[in-house]
Design a protein around this motif. Structure first.
Motif, PDB file in Angstrom:
ATOM      1  N   GLN A  29      52.480  35.009  29.712  1.00 53.16           N
ATOM      2  CA  GLN A  29      52.972  36.056  30.583  1.00 53.16           C
ATOM      3  C   GLN A  29      52.803  35.542  32.022  1.00 53.16           C
ATOM      4  O   GLN A  29      51.682  35.267  32.457  1.00 53.16           O
ATOM      5  CB  GLN A  29      52.206  37.348  30.365  1.00 53.16           C
ATOM      6  CG  GLN A  29      52.401  37.948  28.975  1.00 53.16           C
ATOM      7  CD  GLN A  29      51.750  39.317  28.835  1.00 53.16           C
ATOM      8  OE1 GLN A  29      51.989  40.223  29.627  1.00 53.16           O
ATOM      9  NE2 GLN A  29      50.910  39.461  27.807  1.00 53.16           N
ATOM     10  N   GLY A  89      56.127  40.588  31.420  1.00 52.93           N
ATOM     11  CA  GLY A  89      55.016  39.660  31.564  1.00 52.93           C
ATOM     12  C   GLY A  89      54.748  39.230  32.993  1.00 52.93           C
ATOM     13  O   GLY A  89      53.734  38.588  33.257  1.00 52.93           O
ATOM     14  N   GLU A  90      55.632  39.572  33.911  1.00 54.85           N
ATOM     15  CA  GLU A  90      55.459  39.187  35.312  1.00 54.85           C
ATOM     16  C   GLU A  90      55.037  40.371  36.151  1.00 54.85           C
ATOM     17  O   GLU A  90      53.986  40.338  36.801  1.00 54.85           O
ATOM     18  CB  GLU A  90      56.762  38.600  35.861  1.00 54.85           C
ATOM     19  CG  GLU A  90      56.659  38.187  37.325  1.00 54.85           C
ATOM     20  CD  GLU A  90      57.894  37.461  37.817  1.00 54.85           C
ATOM     21  OE1 GLU A  90      58.086  37.390  39.051  1.00 54.85           O
ATOM     22  OE2 GLU A  90      58.659  36.945  36.982  1.00 54.85           O
ATOM     23  N   VAL A  94      51.734  42.911  32.973  1.00 53.94           N
ATOM     24  CA  VAL A  94      50.944  42.086  32.060  1.00 53.94           C
ATOM     25  C   VAL A  94      50.276  43.013  31.050  1.00 53.94           C
ATOM     26  O   VAL A  94      49.660  44.013  31.423  1.00 53.94           O
ATOM     27  CB  VAL A  94      49.889  41.264  32.821  1.00 53.94           C
ATOM     28  CG1 VAL A  94      49.012  40.484  31.857  1.00 53.94           C
ATOM     29  CG2 VAL A  94      50.569  40.310  33.812  1.00 53.94           C
ATOM     30  N   SER A 100      49.131  32.434  24.710  1.00 54.77           N
ATOM     31  CA  SER A 100      48.501  33.732  24.961  1.00 54.77           C
ATOM     32  C   SER A 100      47.242  33.543  25.788  1.00 54.77           C
ATOM     33  O   SER A 100      46.890  32.420  26.182  1.00 54.77           O
ATOM     34  CB  SER A 100      48.181  34.449  23.645  1.00 54.77           C
ATOM     35  OG  SER A 100      47.164  33.774  22.918  1.00 54.77           O
ATOM     36  N   CYS A 131      46.118  38.983  25.438  1.00 59.13           N
ATOM     37  CA  CYS A 131      47.427  39.103  26.078  1.00 59.13           C
ATOM     38  C   CYS A 131      48.404  38.174  25.371  1.00 59.13           C
ATOM     39  O   CYS A 131      48.322  36.949  25.532  1.00 59.13           O
ATOM     40  CB  CYS A 131      47.339  38.733  27.554  1.00 59.13           C
ATOM     41  SG  CYS A 131      46.181  39.756  28.503  1.00 59.13           S
ATOM     42  N   LEU A 174      54.915  35.253  25.543  1.00 61.05           N
ATOM     43  CA  LEU A 174      56.302  35.724  25.510  1.00 61.05           C
ATOM     44  C   LEU A 174      57.130  34.791  24.634  1.00 61.05           C
ATOM     45  O   LEU A 174      56.923  33.572  24.621  1.00 61.05           O
ATOM     46  CB  LEU A 174      56.911  35.736  26.906  1.00 61.05           C
ATOM     47  CG  LEU A 174      56.301  36.660  27.958  1.00 61.05           C
ATOM     48  CD1 LEU A 174      57.111  36.563  29.252  1.00 61.05           C
ATOM     49  CD2 LEU A 174      56.226  38.101  27.483  1.00 61.05           C
ATOM     50  N   LEU A 203      57.388  40.246  24.567  1.00 53.94           N
ATOM     51  CA  LEU A 203      56.062  40.022  23.999  1.00 53.94           C
ATOM     52  C   LEU A 203      56.190  39.533  22.554  1.00 53.94           C
ATOM     53  O   LEU A 203      56.908  40.137  21.750  1.00 53.94           O
ATOM     54  CB  LEU A 203      55.234  41.312  24.021  1.00 53.94           C
ATOM     55  CG  LEU A 203      54.946  41.937  25.370  1.00 53.94           C
ATOM     56  CD1 LEU A 203      54.175  43.244  25.175  1.00 53.94           C
ATOM     57  CD2 LEU A 203      54.146  40.986  26.259  1.00 53.94           C
TER      58      LEU A 203
END
Length: 293
Positions: A5, A42-43, A46, A159, A278, A281, A286
């Motif tokens: 991410q 993801g930007e 998060v 991740s 987390c 991507l 995700l």
């Protein structure tokens, strides 16, 4: 190919909001996480998932666990809601609010919204104490190595794991300290951010020197100040390829390693903490396959 991410590796934004969720209707988790995946880039957003959610899916993320119970004189840390965590990044508070609403709607009823905390950049990256934050952060390839799971773990490659804590500052106590005591508490001069060679062993900089651990304990900090009414402090956020580095540092800070407690506790206390994984991507969304989705 899975990618991290991107918000994890980007500098902290001008404004942010942290959302925490607990479990709700567990029969609806799959559909709600897929809806979240359509929103999360993801930007600017998060996303992390906690052990309770992973367990509810009968899945396993190697290395993920619940936040440890930590004890030290006068210290009491509560576990924050750990099903899911969302870090909203941006520069417009109203836009962040509306994104927050859409995320909460997408996750309901599988996840129950528990709390939010707004954060911001202060004085070009300083903590509310006035000292620079994140001075020793790794950069470039070292940041990726510290924060992102590598190809040696193909199931989780790309991740990250994140430790999130909310610290509450006692500003009256801090402001009552002579300037020399403030600097010795941190281990740096506030005026020029230079490290003090003669700082006491309890100084925060000495307690947390990441290269002094075996193995070295580097984390990628993305912390931001928070304020609510006249209260405030730091949302401490540390990304890692595992929780090893965070736990090694925290154990030393609380005196568990050698009996020396970090002087930081003179004026600030962590009041809650949680661990999350987390996901990477895949094709801009995700990657939920490690969860069995």
């Amino acid at each position: 190919m899975n990618t991290p991410q991107p918000g994890i590796l980007l500098p902290v934004p001008p404004l942010a909001r942290y959302l925490s969720f607990s479990l709700g209707d567990t029969t609806r988790i799959g559909e709600c996480l897929r809806a979240l995946s359509n929103l999360a880039d993801g930007e600017n957003m998060v996303v992390g998932f906690g052990q309770s959610l992973v367990s509810a899916l009968n899945s396993n993320i190697p290395g993920l666990k619940s936040f440890p119970l930590i004890t030290a004189p006068g210290l009491s840390i509560e576990r924050a809601p750990e099903a899911a965590w969302v870090w909203l990044r941006g520069d417009d508070r109203g836009e962040i609010l509306h994104r927050s609403r859409r995320i909460t709607q997408a996750l309901s009823p599988a996840l129950q919204f528990e709390e939010s905390m707004d954060a911001f950049t202060y004085a070009e990256g300083r903590d509310l104490s006035g000292y620079e934050d994140g001075t020793e952060n790794p950069i470039g390839d070292e940041a990726i190595k510290s924060a992102i799971v590598g190809a040696d773990q193909p199931q989780l490659a790309g991740s990250s794991f994140v430790a999130a804590q909310r610290w509450r500052h006692n500003f009256d106590r801090f402001e009552s300290m002579p300037k020399a005591e403030q600097d010795n508490t941190i281990g740096r001069r506030q005026s020029d951010n230079e490290e003090l060679d003669d700082a006491p062993e309890s100084a925060h900089v000495k307690r947390t020197a990441q290269e002094s651990f075996t193995p070295e304990a580097f984390v990628l900090r993305r912390s931001m100040p928070w304020a609510e009414g006249n209260a405030g402090g730091l949302m401490f956020v540390a990304f890692g390829a595992s929780f090893y580095a965070f736990e090694a540092i925290l154990n030393r800070m609380t005196g568990a390693e050698d009996g020396i407690v970090d002087a930081l506790f003179k004026f600030t206390q962590p009041v809650s903490g949680a661990y999350f994984w987390c996901p990477a991507l895949r094709d801009g969304k995700l990657d939920l396959t490690p969860l069995g989705l």
